[in-house]
Design a protein around this motif. Structure first.
Motif, PDB file in Angstrom:
ATOM      1  N   PHE A   1      21.410-145.962  31.222  1.00  0.00           N
ATOM      2  CA  PHE A   1      21.645-145.121  30.047  1.00  0.00           C
ATOM      3  C   PHE A   1      22.107-143.712  30.420  1.00  0.00           C
ATOM      4  CE2 PHE A   1      18.066-147.974  28.572  1.00  0.00           C
ATOM      5  CZ  PHE A   1      18.879-148.809  27.818  1.00  0.00           C
ATOM      6  N   GLY A   2      22.295-143.469  31.708  1.00  0.00           N
ATOM      7  CA  GLY A   2      22.545-142.113  32.177  1.00  0.00           C
ATOM      8  C   GLY A   2      23.784-141.452  31.616  1.00  0.00           C
ATOM      9  N   ALA A   3      24.824-142.225  31.315  1.00  0.00           N
ATOM     10  CA  ALA A   3      26.096-141.636  30.874  1.00  0.00           C
ATOM     11  C   ALA A   3      26.321-141.773  29.371  1.00  0.00           C
ATOM     12  CB  ALA A   3      27.261-142.282  31.633  1.00  0.00           C
ATOM     13  N   LEU A   4      25.315-142.240  28.637  1.00  0.00           N
ATOM     14  CA  LEU A   4      25.517-142.516  27.215  1.00  0.00           C
ATOM     15  C   LEU A   4      25.921-141.287  26.407  1.00  0.00           C
ATOM     16  CD1 LEU A   4      22.781-144.999  25.906  1.00  0.00           C
ATOM     17  CD2 LEU A   4      25.260-145.269  25.841  1.00  0.00           C
ATOM     18  N   GLU A   5      25.378-140.132  26.754  1.00  0.00           N
ATOM     19  CA  GLU A   5      25.618-138.953  25.922  1.00  0.00           C
ATOM     20  C   GLU A   5      26.801-138.104  26.381  1.00  0.00           C
ATOM     21  OE1 GLU A   5      22.417-136.693  24.283  1.00  0.00           O
ATOM     22  OE2 GLU A   5      20.936-138.215  24.799  1.00  0.00           O
ATOM     23  N   GLN A   6      27.403-138.442  27.509  1.00  0.00           N
ATOM     24  CA  GLN A   6      28.530-137.641  27.994  1.00  0.00           C
ATOM     25  C   GLN A   6      29.671-137.557  26.983  1.00  0.00           C
ATOM     26  OE1 GLN A   6      28.710-135.665  30.756  1.00  0.00           O
ATOM     27  NE2 GLN A   6      30.600-134.961  29.775  1.00  0.00           N
ATOM     28  N   PRO A   7      30.034-138.659  26.308  1.00  0.00           N
ATOM     29  CA  PRO A   7      31.118-138.533  25.315  1.00  0.00           C
ATOM     30  C   PRO A   7      30.825-137.510  24.230  1.00  0.00           C
ATOM     31  CG  PRO A   7      30.726-140.844  25.829  1.00  0.00           C
ATOM     32  CD  PRO A   7      29.615-140.067  26.469  1.00  0.00           C
TER      33      PRO A   7
ATOM     34  N   ASN B   1      30.392-146.265  19.021  1.00  0.00           N
ATOM     35  CA  ASN B   1      30.574-146.565  20.444  1.00  0.00           C
ATOM     36  C   ASN B   1      29.266-146.389  21.205  1.00  0.00           C
ATOM     37  OD1 ASN B   1      33.289-147.126  20.106  1.00  0.00           O
ATOM     38  ND2 ASN B   1      33.961-145.035  20.614  1.00  0.00           N
ATOM     39  N   TRP B   2      28.511-145.344  20.866  1.00  0.00           N
ATOM     40  CA  TRP B   2      27.221-145.098  21.518  1.00  0.00           C
ATOM     41  C   TRP B   2      26.281-146.269  21.296  1.00  0.00           C
ATOM     42  CZ3 TRP B   2      22.415-144.574  19.106  1.00  0.00           C
ATOM     43  CH2 TRP B   2      21.369-144.106  19.916  1.00  0.00           C
ATOM     44  N   ARG B   3      26.225-146.746  20.054  1.00  0.00           N
ATOM     45  CA  ARG B   3      25.322-147.857  19.753  1.00  0.00           C
ATOM     46  C   ARG B   3      25.696-149.108  20.536  1.00  0.00           C
ATOM     47  NH1 ARG B   3      25.588-146.662  13.272  1.00  0.00           N
ATOM     48  NH2 ARG B   3      23.895-145.112  13.173  1.00  0.00           N
ATOM     49  N   SER B   4      26.980-149.441  20.553  1.00  0.00           N
ATOM     50  CA  SER B   4      27.392-150.682  21.214  1.00  0.00           C
ATOM     51  C   SER B   4      27.366-150.557  22.731  1.00  0.00           C
ATOM     52  CB  SER B   4      28.808-151.073  20.756  1.00  0.00           C
ATOM     53  OG  SER B   4      29.750-150.050  21.087  1.00  0.00           O
ATOM     54  N   ALA B   5      27.497-149.330  23.264  1.00  0.00           N
ATOM     55  CA  ALA B   5      27.514-149.130  24.718  1.00  0.00           C
ATOM     56  C   ALA B   5      26.116-149.076  25.317  1.00  0.00           C
ATOM     57  CB  ALA B   5      28.268-147.845  25.060  1.00  0.00           C
ATOM     58  N   GLY B   6      25.086-149.113  24.483  1.00  0.00           N
ATOM     59  CA  GLY B   6      23.724-149.085  25.019  1.00  0.00           C
ATOM     60  C   GLY B   6      22.758-148.302  24.157  1.00  0.00           C
TER      61      GLY B   6
ATOM     62  N   ARG C   1      17.292-147.302  22.049  1.00  0.00           N
ATOM     63  CA  ARG C   1      16.344-147.175  20.947  1.00  0.00           C
ATOM     64  C   ARG C   1      15.196-148.175  21.120  1.00  0.00           C
ATOM     65  NH1 ARG C   1      18.470-145.321  16.353  1.00  0.00           N
ATOM     66  NH2 ARG C   1      20.347-146.587  16.590  1.00  0.00           N
ATOM     67  N   GLU C   2      15.547-149.398  21.531  1.00  0.00           N
ATOM     68  CA  GLU C   2      14.523-150.420  21.765  1.00  0.00           C
ATOM     69  C   GLU C   2      13.571-149.991  22.889  1.00  0.00           C
ATOM     70  OE1 GLU C   2      16.879-153.783  22.679  1.00  0.00           O
ATOM     71  OE2 GLU C   2      17.780-153.909  20.684  1.00  0.00           O
ATOM     72  N   PHE C   3      14.152-149.406  23.930  1.00  0.00           N
ATOM     73  CA  PHE C   3      13.342-148.939  25.054  1.00  0.00           C
ATOM     74  C   PHE C   3      12.328-147.889  24.599  1.00  0.00           C
ATOM     75  CE2 PHE C   3      12.867-145.659  28.385  1.00  0.00           C
ATOM     76  CZ  PHE C   3      12.252-146.415  29.372  1.00  0.00           C
ATOM     77  N   TYR C   4      12.793-146.912  23.792  1.00  0.00           N
ATOM     78  CA  TYR C   4      11.884-145.866  23.318  1.00  0.00           C
ATOM     79  C   TYR C   4      10.908-146.386  22.268  1.00  0.00           C
ATOM     80  CZ  TYR C   4      13.810-141.849  25.774  1.00  0.00           C
ATOM     81  OH  TYR C   4      14.157-140.947  26.748  1.00  0.00           O
TER      82      TYR C   4
END
Length: 547
Positions: A497-503, A527-532, A537-540
């Protein structure tokens, strides 16, 4: 699906979801210490945390002039006439210890060429050898050290933002479990450590056990500052009640002909105004990521408004944030967002050349004119871990030393740690206020007190009105302070999940500068939702279920 509406996962639904999803199983196993469900996550359940942290036993050596209010930073207008001892016995037994610590300033001389370290080592009867690493490169060095057990020092300081993936496993394999020594009333053996708040200790719990020593921090971190001395000269009052009044103020302050713009990049301030959380918020018991929230959208729209109005300094528009504080100190901008600690840092830097320098926080307000919300910062953003040992006496010696390093304001120990020896590293004025001399400036740096420190206080009386202004401001805004959803819980995200917020970081800059329209946010969220994002959200949600 409407891209502006997040998928809803209720607090108690995650276990059912995980049981029906093969993809969820390896995700959980990658971060926790085992596949047995929520209690194997990094921090364990809330009940578990409270059972392993120390009792909180406040210790006021000196009564503050401005007491703490709901956890705010207290203030002292003077130093005591006499500094008292907070530790009855010499903590060390003559042992040698290595310690890995960060530093974001010039590295001081090491032993034997550092008389400050020689003095402290003699005072505590222990031989400390520090492995000081540039804070900006600390994460890379840390991962290399943790990869080889033989290279792990006796004390390892770890900033929260450099915690490596699967750190819960590393803690169990490399570091001492402090629970049997410090939990509950066992802490009474170490009264200075007992003086640290329960919330700071909660941050040091991994896998349901107490592994870290806390580094207490200010609870309020995000602030919008203004140059009170400059606005007083201009006859301009700074008391906006909503976003429109803030924009009107910015327009009034901006005068390019006088080389003055209203502000630096105000993105952090816009998020504060519109109540944007650091990570997650709960809506009807469901997790909503910050980028999905209406607050985030409103902050982005207002940020674009500020840039379009021409009130942002051209260098900030160009993305030069390295000089943001210098622009504020020089008066090229009148408003700037910063952390609470930036108040003292900027004042200290500016004061010698400008004794009239006076920065103040903009009074708390919300963008919509309603009640402000200020999400609390982490009570301990750093932790120090003690390398595993079978030598119980050695471990107890290390805890006794940590108790010394946590000596509070007004004590002989704290004076030595912060300022070195009187007449050698610092001098006292007629009011007993210490000032580092040439030797102190060269040799005294934060080293021992990275291992742990006392609750933070405002005591910098050499800057007129700073202590009172800081302490009363923070006490006043605590009424707006809110615990974030996962406050004090240690959650280390899997690396996927490390790069999810870069965009979104890129999009924030583009929307602010008019290179993208706010409508681009909808596609970015999808895109954020489908990319992970959904898996994140499930993890948290697992940790939410523990609360």
């Amino acid at each position: 699906m409407n891209p502006r509406q997040p998928t809803r996962i209720a607090r108690r639904s995650f276990l059912t979801l995980a049981a029906g999803s093969a993809a969820a199983v390896p995700l959980l196993a990658a971060c926790g210490s085992g596949p047995t469900g929520p209690e194997s996550g990094p921090s364990g359940g809330v009940g578990d945390v409270d059972s392993v942290i120390p009792d909180y036993i406040p210790r006021d050596i000196v009564t503050p002039d401005f007491p703490s209010v709901d956890g705010s930073t207290p203030g002292y207008l003077s130093f005591p006439d006499e500094f008292v001892a907070s530790v009855e016995e010499v903590p060390g037994r003559g042992s040698s210890f290595t310690a890995m610590t960060p530093l974001w300033s010039t590295v001081p001389p090491g032993l034997p060429d550092n008389s400050y370290m020689v003095t402290v080592n003699e005072e505590v009867n222990a031989d400390f050898r520090f492995q000081i690493t540039d804070g900006n490169a600390y994460g890379e060095k840390l991962q290399a050290v943790l990869a080889a057990e033989s290279s792990v020092p006796d004390f390892v300081t770890i900033p929260s933002w450099t915690l490596p993936p699967r750190f819960g496993q590393a803690a169990e394999n490399l570091f001492a479990d402090l629970t049997p020594y410090l939990a509950g009333d066992k802490i009474t053996k170490y009264p200075n450590l007992a003086n640290i708040s329960s919330d700071a200790w909660r941050c040091c719990v991994f896998n349901g056990k107490l592994y870290g020593l806390p580094y207490p921090s200010d609870l309020i971190n995000s602030v919008i500052f203004y140059r009170h001395d400059l606005t007083a000269e201009l006859g301009i009052e700074v008391a906006p009640a909503n976003a429109q009044e803030f924009l009107d103020l910015a327009l009034e302050l901006t005068d390019p002909g006088a080389n003055r713009w209203a502000m630096n990049d105000m993105w952090a301030g816009a998020q504060l105004m519109f109540r944007v959380p650091d990570k997650w918020i709960l809506e009807d018991g469901n997790l909503v990521h910050r980028v999905e929230s209406e607050a985030y959208r409103q902050a982005l729209e207002f940020q674009a408004e500020l840039f379009a109005a021409g009130v942002v300094h051209p260098d900030a528009v160009a993305g030069n944030e390295q000089q943001a504080r210098q622009r504020f100190i020089s008066g090229e901008v009148v408003l700037t967002p910063d952390g609470a600690g930036g108040w003292l840092s900027a004042t200290r830097e500016a004061y010698a050349g400008n004794p009239d320098y006076n920065q103040q926080p903009v009074p708390a307000f919300a963008g919509d004119g309603g009640t402000p919300v200020i999400f609390k910062g982490t009570p301990s953003n750093l932790f120090t871990f003690i390398k595993q040992t079978d030598d119980t006496e050695r471990l107890e010696e290390q805890l006794a030393l940590a108790n010394y390093f946590a000596a509070p304001f007004g004590t002989k120990e704290q004076m030595l740690l912060e300022y070195g020896a009187e007449g050698v590293h610092h001098d006292l004025d007629e009011a007993n206020v210490p000032t580092l001399n040439e030797t102190g400036l060269r040799e005294v740096a934060r080293t021992y007190t990275w291992i742990t420190r006392p609750p933070i206080v405002a005591s910098q009386v050499q800057y007129p009105s700073y202590v009172e202004d800081f302490a009363t401001w923070m006490a006043g805004v605590m009424e707006y302070a809110v615990d974030p959803v996962f406050y004090t819980q240690q959650i280390v995200e899997p690396p996927e999940f490390g790069a999810l917020e870069q965009p979104f970081i890129d999009l924030e800059m583009d929307i602010a500068r008019g290179r993208s329209d706010i409508s681009a946010l909808d596609a970015a969220i999808e895109n954020w939702r489908s990319a992970g994002g959904e898996r994140l959200r499930e993890f948290y949600a697992e940790y939410l279920d523990e609360q």
